[in-house]
Scaffold this motif. Structure first.
Motif, PDB file in Angstrom:
ATOM      1  N   VAL A 213      13.759   3.257 -15.502  1.00  0.00           N
ATOM      2  CA  VAL A 213      14.751   3.032 -16.649  1.00  0.00           C
ATOM      3  C   VAL A 213      16.472   3.048 -15.881  1.00  0.00           C
ATOM      4  N   ASP A 214      16.376   3.593 -14.861  1.00  0.00           N
ATOM      5  CA  ASP A 214      17.599   3.782 -14.061  1.00  0.00           C
ATOM      6  C   ASP A 214      18.341   2.197 -14.130  1.00  0.00           C
ATOM      7  N   LEU A 215      17.399   1.253 -14.135  1.00  0.00           N
ATOM      8  CA  LEU A 215      17.894  -0.140 -13.797  1.00  0.00           C
ATOM      9  C   LEU A 215      18.243  -0.692 -14.978  1.00  0.00           C
ATOM     10  N   LEU A 216      17.946  -0.160 -16.214  1.00  0.00           N
ATOM     11  CA  LEU A 216      18.537  -0.874 -17.443  1.00  0.00           C
ATOM     12  C   LEU A 216      19.780  -0.799 -17.454  1.00  0.00           C
ATOM     13  N   HIS A 217      20.305  -2.099 -17.825  1.00  0.00           N
ATOM     14  CA  HIS A 217      22.025  -2.146 -17.951  1.00  0.00           C
ATOM     15  C   HIS A 217      22.572  -1.098 -18.956  1.00  0.00           C
ATOM     16  N   GLY A 218      23.476  -0.367 -18.249  1.00  0.00           N
ATOM     17  CA  GLY A 218      24.300   0.793 -18.801  1.00  0.00           C
ATOM     18  C   GLY A 218      23.556   2.091 -18.917  1.00  0.00           C
ATOM     19  N   VAL A 219      22.569   2.195 -18.262  1.00  0.00           N
ATOM     20  CA  VAL A 219      21.768   3.406 -17.868  1.00  0.00           C
ATOM     21  C   VAL A 219      22.367   4.115 -16.577  1.00  0.00           C
ATOM     22  N   GLU A 256      20.873   0.117 -28.820  1.00  0.00           N
ATOM     23  CA  GLU A 256      20.928  -1.043 -27.683  1.00  0.00           C
ATOM     24  C   GLU A 256      20.332  -0.732 -26.567  1.00  0.00           C
ATOM     25  N   LEU A 257      20.016   0.446 -26.004  1.00  0.00           N
ATOM     26  CA  LEU A 257      18.776   0.458 -25.133  1.00  0.00           C
ATOM     27  C   LEU A 257      17.661  -0.049 -25.559  1.00  0.00           C
ATOM     28  N   TYR A 258      17.077   0.304 -26.636  1.00  0.00           N
ATOM     29  CA  TYR A 258      15.822  -0.310 -27.230  1.00  0.00           C
ATOM     30  C   TYR A 258      15.937  -1.686 -27.019  1.00  0.00           C
ATOM     31  N   ASP A 259      16.846  -2.487 -27.675  1.00  0.00           N
ATOM     32  CA  ASP A 259      16.904  -3.766 -27.607  1.00  0.00           C
ATOM     33  C   ASP A 259      17.227  -4.509 -26.208  1.00  0.00           C
ATOM     34  N   ARG A 260      17.877  -3.948 -25.372  1.00  0.00           N
ATOM     35  CA  ARG A 260      17.908  -4.508 -24.031  1.00  0.00           C
ATOM     36  C   ARG A 260      16.720  -4.244 -23.195  1.00  0.00           C
ATOM     37  N   ALA A 261      15.963  -3.270 -23.357  1.00  0.00           N
ATOM     38  CA  ALA A 261      14.629  -2.970 -22.943  1.00  0.00           C
ATOM     39  C   ALA A 261      13.644  -4.107 -23.224  1.00  0.00           C
ATOM     40  N   ARG A 262      13.939  -4.685 -24.401  1.00  0.00           N
ATOM     41  CA  ARG A 262      12.963  -5.711 -24.846  1.00  0.00           C
ATOM     42  C   ARG A 262      13.710  -6.958 -24.609  1.00  0.00           C
ATOM     43  N   GLY A 263      14.658  -7.145 -23.866  1.00  0.00           N
ATOM     44  CA  GLY A 263      15.421  -8.358 -23.470  1.00  0.00           C
ATOM     45  C   GLY A 263      16.336  -8.998 -24.633  1.00  0.00           C
TER      46      GLY A 263
END
Length: 424
Positions: A213-219, A256-263
């Motif tokens: 999760v650290d690598l998600l953009h904005g985390v 936003e985190l949820y959406d970006r984790a799904r691409g």
């Protein structure tokens, strides 16, 4: 598809998937220092403030990958960096024994003028390779290359951008390619340094799922810890989670985190407003002392800048030059005009006049810049359209007053720091 330049083999079929490149320089400040001191290549190198004797406050601006192996990190207190990687005495004079060499590193002060000069060269290439560029900082940018390439050859296109920057500027960048900005950002970090990662439209979820999760953009570290406390260790975990608890914990950012984790990311690459300046630079193979070659280059650069301003529909109030002298001293001069103009001949004349004091100095690189831009649909003006009334106020060619006390023409040294958009 547009009729602009494209790689061979690209057809004209419409493609709804965007092709976004994220270009991120590798340890940019350290790479710049290695340009002017090649002997620093491969050595632990820290660029920062506060390491000189007597300094009490300072921080690391960037650390080379070799320095990071000692635990030195960006934004770290310089005192901590010096504890983990002592400064090498050989920076002052003489040789050091092998033990000290293995346990010490080089320290250099931040030189933003120089870094911005190098960044301008990179930016010039990025704008040549893409129709739409969004500069995020001095060392990273997003490119929309949908109209320049296709997924079948996106790997080759990105490699061309990366290799051209290394060949023409001398710094390394990592490039991520994906249909969305957030995934392209993650991809550029995936294989640093000098990396290239392409994530095609059908592969986004598979690419993201195993990432921490650290690598998600904005985390950042705090958000990552909170996500783990919720039992979410990977991007795949976040993508499979119920989004409501995420929204409750993080507000709209949770969605936003949820959406970006799904691409999922529908943002388009857009420039940050109108540019503040236009400029062009060019370097000589070796420092040049003779005036004629330098003035010839000034003429070429002035013409290119004025032409771009005309194509973009921009008027300008300020004209400036840059002269980089050995080793890498950046000198800038500029002149402000009474009002916004479009006058290529004047750009050339003022640039030549501003450069006069450097005409016999050895010069490594030259630049010409127009700034204080105005974007208007009306007819563009030349200096001759600005006239003086009897009371000294400025009027346009129609006789309409424009300023009660017009700004006098002046020559100034540039003050402060510029952005990546400034001399480019």
């Amino acid at each position: 598809m547009s009729d602009g330049p494209r790689l061979p083999g690209v057809d004209d079929e419409d493609d709804e998937e965007r092709i976004v490149c994220h270009v991120d320089a590798d340890c940019f400040y350290a790479s710049c220092e290695r340009l002017r001191e090649p002997e620093l290549r491969g050595e632990p190198l820290v660029v920062g403030m506060g390491y000189e004797e007597g300094d009490t406050i300072g921080a690391v601006a960037t650390a080379s990958y070799e320095a990071r192996e000692f635990g030195v990190e960006s934004a770290q207190a310089i005192s901590t960096a010096l504890e983990r990687l002592p400064r090498r005495a050989a920076d002052e004079a003489g040789e050091v024994d092998e033990i000290e060499r293995e346990e010490t590193g080089h320290y250099r002060p931040v030189d933003m003028d120089y870094y911005e000069s190098v960044a301008a060269d990179v930016r010039e290439i990025l704008h040549d390779c893409a129709d739409v560029v969004r500069e995020v900082s001095i060392d990273e940018a997003y490119l929309d290359v949908t109209e320049r390439t296709a997924w079948e050859v996106a790997d080759g296109f990105a490699r061309h951008v990366r290799d051209r920057i290394r060949r023409e500027v001398g710094v390394t960048v990592s490039v991520g390619v994906a249909p969305t900005m957030s995934t392209a950002k993650i991809a550029s970090d995936f294989d640093k340094p000098d990396g290239l990662t392409v994530v095609e439209p059908g592969d986004i979820r598979e690419f993201l799922a195993p990432l921490a999760v650290d690598l998600l953009h904005g985390v950042g570290p705090v958000t990552a810890r909170e996500l783990r406390e919720m039992g979410l260790e990977t991007a795949g975990d976040v993508a499979a989670a119920d989004p409501e608890p995420l929204v409750e914990a993080f507000g709209e950012r949770g969605r936003e985190l949820y959406d970006r984790a799904r691409g999922e990311d529908d943002r388009r690459v857009e420039p940050k407003g109108d540019p503040k300046s236009f400029s062009r630079e060019s370097a000589f193979a070796e420092p040049v002392e003779a005036p004629d070659p330098k003035y010839e280059l000034i003429e070429t650069l002035a013409g290119a800048v004025a032409d771009r301003a005309q194509r973009e529909g921009a008027l300008y109030r300020t004209i400036g030059v840059k002269a980089v002298t050995p080793p890498y001293d950046v000198n800038t001069r500029e002149r402000s005009l009474p009002g916004p103009i479009d006058d290529p001949d004047l750009v050339d004349r003022i640039a030549r006049d501003l450069f006069t004091e450097f005409e016999t100095d050895p010069v490594r690189k030259l630049g010409v810049r127009v700034a204080n831009l105005e974007f208007v649909a009306a007819d563009q003006a030349s200096l001759e359209s600005w006239e003086r009334s009897e009371d000294g106020s400025a009027t346009d060619s129609a006789g309409q007053s424009t300023e009660a006390e017009p700004e006098p023409i002046r020559d100034d040294r540039s003050a402060g720091q510029s952005s990546l958009a400034d001399f480019s």
